[in-house]
Motif scaffolding. Structure first.
Motif, PDB file in Angstrom:
ATOM      1  N   GLU A 156     -19.334  36.504 -32.726  1.00 47.40           N
ATOM      2  CA  GLU A 156     -18.329  37.567 -32.754  1.00 47.40           C
ATOM      3  C   GLU A 156     -18.947  38.902 -33.164  1.00 47.40           C
ATOM      4  OE1 GLU A 156     -15.500  36.060 -35.513  1.00 47.40           O
ATOM      5  OE2 GLU A 156     -14.665  34.567 -34.125  1.00 47.40           O
ATOM      6  N   LYS A 157     -19.947  38.842 -34.036  1.00 45.85           N
ATOM      7  CA  LYS A 157     -20.557  40.055 -34.567  1.00 45.85           C
ATOM      8  C   LYS A 157     -21.635  40.639 -33.649  1.00 45.85           C
ATOM      9  CE  LYS A 157     -18.087  39.966 -38.243  1.00 45.85           C
ATOM     10  NZ  LYS A 157     -17.022  40.974 -38.403  1.00 45.85           N
ATOM     11  N   GLU A 158     -22.346  39.768 -32.930  1.00 45.59           N
ATOM     12  CA  GLU A 158     -23.463  40.266 -32.110  1.00 45.59           C
ATOM     13  C   GLU A 158     -23.675  39.383 -30.897  1.00 45.59           C
ATOM     14  OE1 GLU A 158     -28.194  41.402 -32.654  1.00 45.59           O
ATOM     15  OE2 GLU A 158     -26.965  41.080 -34.428  1.00 45.59           O
ATOM     16  N   LYS A 159     -23.378  39.938 -29.730  1.00 47.80           N
ATOM     17  CA  LYS A 159     -23.479  39.165 -28.483  1.00 47.80           C
ATOM     18  C   LYS A 159     -24.764  39.449 -27.705  1.00 47.80           C
ATOM     19  CE  LYS A 159     -18.571  38.351 -27.623  1.00 47.80           C
ATOM     20  NZ  LYS A 159     -18.055  38.683 -28.944  1.00 47.80           N
ATOM     21  N   SER A 160     -25.626  40.306 -28.247  1.00 54.81           N
ATOM     22  CA  SER A 160     -26.846  40.676 -27.516  1.00 54.81           C
ATOM     23  C   SER A 160     -28.096  40.009 -28.088  1.00 54.81           C
ATOM     24  CB  SER A 160     -27.026  42.198 -27.545  1.00 54.81           C
ATOM     25  OG  SER A 160     -27.124  42.662 -28.888  1.00 54.81           O
ATOM     26  N   CYS A 161     -27.907  39.038 -28.968  1.00 58.88           N
ATOM     27  CA  CYS A 161     -29.033  38.340 -29.601  1.00 58.88           C
ATOM     28  C   CYS A 161     -29.163  36.945 -29.006  1.00 58.88           C
ATOM     29  CB  CYS A 161     -28.818  38.260 -31.117  1.00 58.88           C
ATOM     30  SG  CYS A 161     -30.054  37.266 -31.969  1.00 58.88           S
ATOM     31  N   PHE A 162     -30.320  36.631 -28.451  1.00 58.85           N
ATOM     32  CA  PHE A 162     -30.502  35.328 -27.801  1.00 58.85           C
ATOM     33  C   PHE A 162     -30.356  34.173 -28.791  1.00 58.85           C
ATOM     34  CE2 PHE A 162     -34.636  33.547 -29.044  1.00 58.85           C
ATOM     35  CZ  PHE A 162     -35.237  34.627 -29.676  1.00 58.85           C
ATOM     36  N   LYS A 192     -23.757  25.230 -21.547  1.00 56.84           N
ATOM     37  CA  LYS A 192     -24.702  25.649 -20.508  1.00 56.84           C
ATOM     38  C   LYS A 192     -24.712  27.171 -20.357  1.00 56.84           C
ATOM     39  CE  LYS A 192     -25.820  25.084 -15.598  1.00 56.84           C
ATOM     40  NZ  LYS A 192     -25.400  24.489 -14.297  1.00 56.84           N
ATOM     41  N   GLU A 193     -23.529  27.755 -20.376  1.00 57.43           N
ATOM     42  CA  GLU A 193     -23.402  29.214 -20.235  1.00 57.43           C
ATOM     43  C   GLU A 193     -24.174  29.949 -21.333  1.00 57.43           C
ATOM     44  OE1 GLU A 193     -19.850  32.459 -20.991  1.00 57.43           O
ATOM     45  OE2 GLU A 193     -19.296  30.488 -20.220  1.00 57.43           O
ATOM     46  N   HIS A 194     -24.091  29.451 -22.564  1.00 61.13           N
ATOM     47  CA  HIS A 194     -24.755  30.131 -23.683  1.00 61.13           C
ATOM     48  C   HIS A 194     -26.266  29.877 -23.691  1.00 61.13           C
ATOM     49  CE1 HIS A 194     -21.397  32.051 -25.701  1.00 61.13           C
ATOM     50  NE2 HIS A 194     -20.676  31.009 -25.315  1.00 61.13           N
ATOM     51  N   PHE A 195     -26.695  28.693 -23.264  1.00 61.99           N
ATOM     52  CA  PHE A 195     -28.145  28.469 -23.122  1.00 61.99           C
ATOM     53  C   PHE A 195     -28.730  29.400 -22.051  1.00 61.99           C
ATOM     54  CE2 PHE A 195     -27.878  23.842 -24.770  1.00 61.99           C
ATOM     55  CZ  PHE A 195     -28.218  24.257 -26.046  1.00 61.99           C
ATOM     56  N   GLN A 196     -28.000  29.529 -20.954  1.00 68.03           N
ATOM     57  CA  GLN A 196     -28.471  30.417 -19.881  1.00 68.03           C
ATOM     58  C   GLN A 196     -28.484  31.874 -20.330  1.00 68.03           C
ATOM     59  OE1 GLN A 196     -25.801  29.167 -16.694  1.00 68.03           O
ATOM     60  NE2 GLN A 196     -27.439  27.977 -15.735  1.00 68.03           N
ATOM     61  N   ALA A 206     -39.197  29.410 -25.843  1.00 67.08           N
ATOM     62  CA  ALA A 206     -39.444  28.035 -25.403  1.00 67.08           C
ATOM     63  C   ALA A 206     -38.309  27.095 -25.789  1.00 67.08           C
ATOM     64  CB  ALA A 206     -40.768  27.546 -25.988  1.00 67.08           C
ATOM     65  N   THR A 207     -37.709  27.327 -26.952  1.00 65.17           N
ATOM     66  CA  THR A 207     -36.638  26.435 -27.418  1.00 65.17           C
ATOM     67  C   THR A 207     -35.426  26.487 -26.494  1.00 65.17           C
ATOM     68  OG1 THR A 207     -37.377  26.880 -29.674  1.00 65.17           O
ATOM     69  CG2 THR A 207     -35.274  25.769 -29.419  1.00 65.17           C
ATOM     70  N   SER A 208     -35.031  27.682 -26.067  1.00 67.17           N
ATOM     71  CA  SER A 208     -33.883  27.799 -25.151  1.00 67.17           C
ATOM     72  C   SER A 208     -34.174  27.089 -23.831  1.00 67.17           C
ATOM     73  CB  SER A 208     -33.566  29.276 -24.896  1.00 67.17           C
ATOM     74  OG  SER A 208     -33.184  29.925 -26.079  1.00 67.17           O
ATOM     75  N   LEU A 209     -35.397  27.222 -23.338  1.00 64.84           N
ATOM     76  CA  LEU A 209     -35.776  26.547 -22.090  1.00 64.84           C
ATOM     77  C   LEU A 209     -35.728  25.031 -22.273  1.00 64.84           C
ATOM     78  CD1 LEU A 209     -38.760  28.903 -21.225  1.00 64.84           C
ATOM     79  CD2 LEU A 209     -36.704  28.608 -19.811  1.00 64.84           C
ATOM     80  N   HIS A 210     -36.247  24.569 -23.402  1.00 63.66           N
ATOM     81  CA  HIS A 210     -36.211  23.121 -23.693  1.00 63.66           C
ATOM     82  C   HIS A 210     -34.767  22.615 -23.739  1.00 63.66           C
ATOM     83  CE1 HIS A 210     -36.735  19.300 -25.788  1.00 63.66           C
ATOM     84  NE2 HIS A 210     -35.817  19.722 -26.642  1.00 63.66           N
TER      85      HIS A 210
END
Length: 302
Positions: A156-162, A192-196, A206-210
């Protein structure tokens, strides 16, 4: 100081001081008394002069007080930012050192924070404590739900941080273990949407890809009864293939070789599913030989 003065000038239209409103009347009265001064109006002129000086003094004090307020406020913000950065540095050091419980104790003090960087780290720390072998089943469930609450607030506070997207998806996935297969499949689209989104924001993580690979492997390997439930719930249920999962696992390894024992393990398992025994043995051996740093590493090596 200059910026504070500019702020004061811009705000001057809304904040009327006695000087700005009183000065024109004072000047008009002063002229009348000069004209009639010979007729005995000298005391009134003196009184108007005093009023004028008081107005100037009041305005000067108001301005100086506002300047002081701006400086103190700015100093407080800078001090708060410095403190947050110090806590983040400590947290990252403890995480890198594998000090799971100390990290959680540090970050739990900031559970009411509005800072997304603190909150997603607290979500991660809560989840890591939940995974410890000594954590009871009841405490684990509590920590899993707390982790999701922290991750939700961070989003809610920050949507631009992976990292925020990544840990929100992880925590949402964990909660699914307590809410049944129907809820778990429903959440799968969001996960899936948030991982992408995390990969889009940082393609080199690498963690997000895994984790995207894990998502693909899970639905490629879904038991038949779960597939039937998914088909009943959705006209287009979540699905994937082992080939797609392998691409994500391999890409994660290309980005950061040997970064995670589970990525090595799933490379081996995916090759096994694709009937490539030679490559499966290669990656499974690497997973077993990798030095154990965490509880998960120890489980993979067994």
């Amino acid at each position: 100081m200059a910026s504070a003065a500019r702020l004061w000038r811009r705000g001057g239209c809304a904040v009327r001081t006695p000087l700005l409103w009183g000065a024109p009347k004072a000047r008009l009265g002063w002229r009348r008394q000069v004209a009639s001064g010979r007729r005995g109006g000298g005391s009134e002129v003196l009184e108007q002069s005093r009023f004028f000086r008081r107005g100037v003094a009041f305005s000067a004090l108001s301005y100086l007080s506002y300047e002081a307020y701006i400086l103190i406020s700015h100093s407080s913000v800078v001090h708060a930012d410095v403190k947050v950065n110090e806590v983040l540095d400590q947290a990252d050091y403890l995480y890198g050192s594998g000090e799971t419980e100390k990290l959680y104790q540090l970050l739990e003090q900031y559970k009411n924070s509005e800072n997304a960087q603190l909150l997603w780290r607290l979500a991660r720390a809560s989840r890591d404590v939940a995974q410890l072998s000594q954590t009871s089943a009841e405490k684990k469930k509590q920590l899993i739900y707390e982790a999701l609450a922290y991750a939700t607030k961070a989003l809610e506070k920050e949507k631009s941080c992976f990292s925020v997207h990544k840990w929100y998806a992880i925590c949402l996935s964990d909660v699914g273990d307590y809410e049944g297969i129907k809820k778990k499949i429903t959440n799968a689209f969001v996960i899936k949407e948030h991982f992408q989104k995390a990969i889009e924001l940082n393609p080199k993580d690498a963690t997000s890809l895994h984790l995207m690979g894990i998502w693909c492997y899970t639905f490629a390997d879904m038991p038949w009864y779960q597939s039937k439930i998914a088909a009943a719930l959705f006209s287009t249920p979540p699905s994937s293939t082992y080939e797609e999962a392998l691409r994500y696992f391999q890409k994660a390894e290309d980005v950061e070789p040997n970064f995670y024992s589970k990525n090595l393990l799933f490379l081996g398992k995916t090759y096994m599913k694709l009937n490539n025994r030679k490559m499966a043995l290669l990656w499974l051996s690497k997973a077993k030989e990798r030095l154990s740093h965490t509880e998960e590493d120890k489980q993979v090596a067994c």
